[in-house]
Design a protein around this motif. Structure first.
Motif, PDB file in Angstrom:
ATOM      1  N   SER A 136       0.836  -1.209   0.000  1.00  0.00           N
ATOM      2  CA  SER A 136       0.000   0.000   0.000  1.00  0.00           C
ATOM      3  C   SER A 136       0.867   1.254   0.000  1.00  0.00           C
ATOM      4  O   SER A 136       0.558   2.231  -0.691  1.00  0.00           O
TER       5      SER A 136
ATOM      6  N   ILE B  93      -9.713  -9.610   2.156  1.00  0.00           N
ATOM      7  CA  ILE B  93      -9.519  -9.548   3.609  1.00  0.00           C
ATOM      8  C   ILE B  93      -9.726 -10.928   4.212  1.00  0.00           C
ATOM      9  O   ILE B  93      -8.941 -11.385   5.061  1.00  0.00           O
ATOM     10  N   LEU B 247      -4.901  -9.617   0.678  1.00  0.00           N
ATOM     11  CA  LEU B 247      -5.086  -8.166   0.681  1.00  0.00           C
ATOM     12  C   LEU B 247      -3.946  -7.422  -0.026  1.00  0.00           C
ATOM     13  O   LEU B 247      -4.213  -6.558  -0.867  1.00  0.00           O
ATOM     14  N   VAL B 251      -4.304  -5.034  -3.270  1.00  0.00           N
ATOM     15  CA  VAL B 251      -3.716  -3.693  -3.372  1.00  0.00           C
ATOM     16  C   VAL B 251      -2.908  -3.580  -4.658  1.00  0.00           C
ATOM     17  O   VAL B 251      -2.970  -2.575  -5.371  1.00  0.00           O
ATOM     18  N   THR B 273      -7.377  -0.382   3.090  1.00  0.00           N
ATOM     19  CA  THR B 273      -6.450  -1.471   3.414  1.00  0.00           C
ATOM     20  C   THR B 273      -5.524  -1.099   4.564  1.00  0.00           C
ATOM     21  O   THR B 273      -5.073  -1.954   5.306  1.00  0.00           O
TER      22      THR B 273
END
Lengths: 320, 299
Positions: A136, B93, B247, B251, B273
């Motif tokens: 991220s 998730i 997850l 992303v 996230t």
């Protein structure tokens, strides 16, 4: 003496249980980690590749995979060598500022003369980036520095760059930002480690140096730095090993998402990204050869550091 | 005489004054630097949250520090776009949880068990096996991935969560940490007392040793969980089905062409996230920050 033998006798009596307790670990380790490592060595001598969608195994080859790893067809530096170079450059530009800043912060946050309020909150804030998913974070920075990204716009408005794609079309800024992200994620961690190192130094040494009239700088050079050497060695080796495996940040920052190779022109492709690329394209033999070299480089570098630092410790002791 | 005394004390006082002024100057300088570093640490997350509420076209025009009102719209765009990915946000998730929770539990239980085996028993080859654990502690998983991948294909565990869960049983660094903690905080006399009471060895471990290790287990649980939750490389290599994305792999999809033009959706996706980790960190930061230093003092 008598009680000791009794105790020893007892533990030996129960000793066989020890094997039962450690068995699950060793079985899983041997099957899922040690065998894959050995198997990677074996694969690096197998001529396996994919042709027209079919996997082909031409059997044992001593040199083919390794030769292709070291020498490119056109005589230029091979991709593997280039990716080692990229990884090294990105790691160095992350590590040097990181260790310097962390040393400074460790000294500041343990200084008893200039006490800083809110040191606890500071630690919590600078450690935060380390906890967040690197994937991220990488995309977050790409969104900020990519074309039309807010920080690209800001730097353009300041007149420092005139190109919307400045950060992603040039090798140096791309690598620089990856180094910065690594630095930004890890300096909090390094600072915390060094702080625990400084706190481990016997305070009476500092008190004695105060009485002798040492300046802060003298204390840093002659007491703090030498006493921190073991923990700095630990930080260096773990950061180096981690840095050589660098994947998450560069694999999502400035990449061609179809091939997974770093842009521009492979300037941000790291070793592990290259291993993944070779694996996904079916070149298992070459991927294994690159893995073996990565393993050996990791091993040699960490052994070198330990031997070198260990020697210096011994010499220092002899002198003393 | 008295004159001398006065002058001496004024001199020290003046020295004191300049000394404390120096300290104050140093303090202001250091606090300024620390505040700047805090801002740098938090700024990207702040920018992310602001941009998650802004209209994509606005984001492209430049930086802003004030939130806007497009949160819901960006959220809908994210849901629409991620619908075509094979794994929804919730699915990702769930997949991450299916891998991370059992993996973390296995790591903690078996690492404590292994450390206990080395700590409480004296058996042949103990020293050698311990040296082995120390030696392999530094071997990074990435270098074995090619052999691991091929081996999993042979076993039929490729594209299977089990390939990511079972290896969690063997975590050398956690074993090392657990044994260190035991050496400092655990007495074998309790074990001997329990033996006299007739408890068998595994019951002693489960009912006496494990509870005594709670503080160490809690610290390691946080780090093992975060490492597994954030892992991108291994699942990326071992999972292939679109519906099995974790997850971090979800992303990853936000870097693909489907998303590149829609910054609003990207920022909100990142925000969603990252949010659980930030919440966890808010509650556990004290233990995490203390745990980093603990794990580091390895010599």
């Amino acid at each position: 003496m008598a009680t000791q033998t009794v105790k020893k006798h007892k533990t030996i009596e129960y000793g066989r249980y020890g094997y039962l307790f450690i068995a699950p670990f060793f079985i899983v380790y041997l099957v899922f980690q040690l065998w894959p490592l050995i198997y990677t060595f074996i694969l690096s001598f197998q001529d396996i590749y994919v042709k027209y969608g079919d996997e082909i195994n031409d059997g044992f080859t001593l040199t083919k995979n390794y030769a292709s790893v070291f020498v490119a067809n056109d005589g230029t530096a091979s991709m593997a060598i280039r990716t080692f170079g990229n990884t090294a450059i990105i790691w160095i530009f992350n590590f040097i500022p990181q260790i310097l800043l962390s040393l400074l912060l460790a000294v500041w946050l343990t200084d008893t003369k200039v006490k800083l309020k809110g040191a606890g909150a500071f630690k919590v804030m600078v450690y935060l980036p380390n906890v967040i998913t690197a994937a991220s974070i990488s995309i977050l920075f790409f969104s900020m520095f990519g074309p039309n990204g807010p920080l690209t716009k800001l730097v353009m408005d300041l007149g420092w760059i005139d190109n919307n794609r400045f950060f992603i079309d040039n090798a140096a800024p791309t690598r620089g930002i990856i180094s910065f992200i690594q630095f930004w994620m890890w300096y909090g961690n390094t600072t915390l480690l060094l702080i625990s190192g400084v706190l481990g130094i016997n305070p009476s040494i500092f008190e004695a140096s105060d009485i002798d009239g040492c300046t802060g700088w003298q204390k840093f050079i002659h007491i703090t730095l030498p006493m921190l050497r073991p923990i700095m060695l630990y930080v260096l080796v773990t950061s180096l090993i981690g840095g050589l495996q660098m994947y998450d940040i560069p694999s999502l920052f400035n990449v061609n998402m179809n091939t997974g190779r770093g842009m521009p022109d492979d300037a941000s492709t790291t070793v592990t990204m290259y291993i993944r690329f070779l694996t996904k394209t079916g070149n298992f033999g070459r991927a294994a050869a690159v893995s073996v070299i990565l393993f050996l480089v990791t091993l040699i570098l960490s052994v070198l550091f330990f031997v070198f630092m260990g020697d210096r410790d011994k010499k220092a002791k002899k002198k003393g | 005489m008295s004159n001398d005394k006065i002058s001496v004390s004024t001199a020290t006082r003046m020295e004191d004054a300049s000394y404390s002024r120096k300290i104050l100057a140093a303090k202001i300088f250091r606090i300024t630097i620390c505040v700047i570093l805090c801002i740098i640490s938090l700024f990207p997350f702040y920018l992310m949250i602001i941009n998650a509420t802004r209209y994509t076209k606005d984001i492209e025009t430049g930086i802003s520090f004030i939130p806007s009102g497009f949160f819901i719209q960006n959220w809908n765009t994210l849901m629409e776009k991620s619908a075509g990915l094979g794994t929804s946000l919730w699915g990702a998730i769930l997949n991450s949880a299916i891998i991370t929770f059992p993996g973390t539990i296995l790591t903690l239980y078996f690492s404590t068990m292994t450390a206990y085996g080395f700590f409480a028993y004296n058996f042949k080859g103990r020293k050698f096996l311990w040296a082995f654990i120390m030696a392999v502690m530094m071997v990074p998983g990435q270098v074995t991935i090619v052999g691991f991948l091929r081996f999993m294909q042979t076993l039929g565990l490729y594209d299977n969560f089990l390939a990511l869960i079972i290896p969690a049983i063997a975590a050398p660094t956690v074993v090392f940490f657990m044994r260190q903690y035991m050496t400092g905080a655990f007495s074998l006399e309790i074990v001997e007392a329990a033996r006299i009471d007739g408890a068998n060895e595994f019951r002693i471990f489960n009912t006496i040793a494990l509870p005594l290790m709670k503080p160490a287990i809690a610290t390691q649980a946080i780090f093992a969980f975060i490492a597994s939750w954030n892992n991108l490389f291994t699942p990326n290599m071992l999972l292939a089905s679109p519906d099995k994305a974790t997850l971090p792999m979800f992303v990853q999809q936000m870097r693909t062409e489907q998303f590149t033009i829609d910054y609003g959706a990207i920022y909100i996706g990142l925000f969603i996230t990252i949010l659980p980790l930030i919440i966890v960190y808010l509650f556990l930061s004290k233990y995490i920050v203390a745990g980093v230093a603990l794990g580091g003092v390895k010599d």
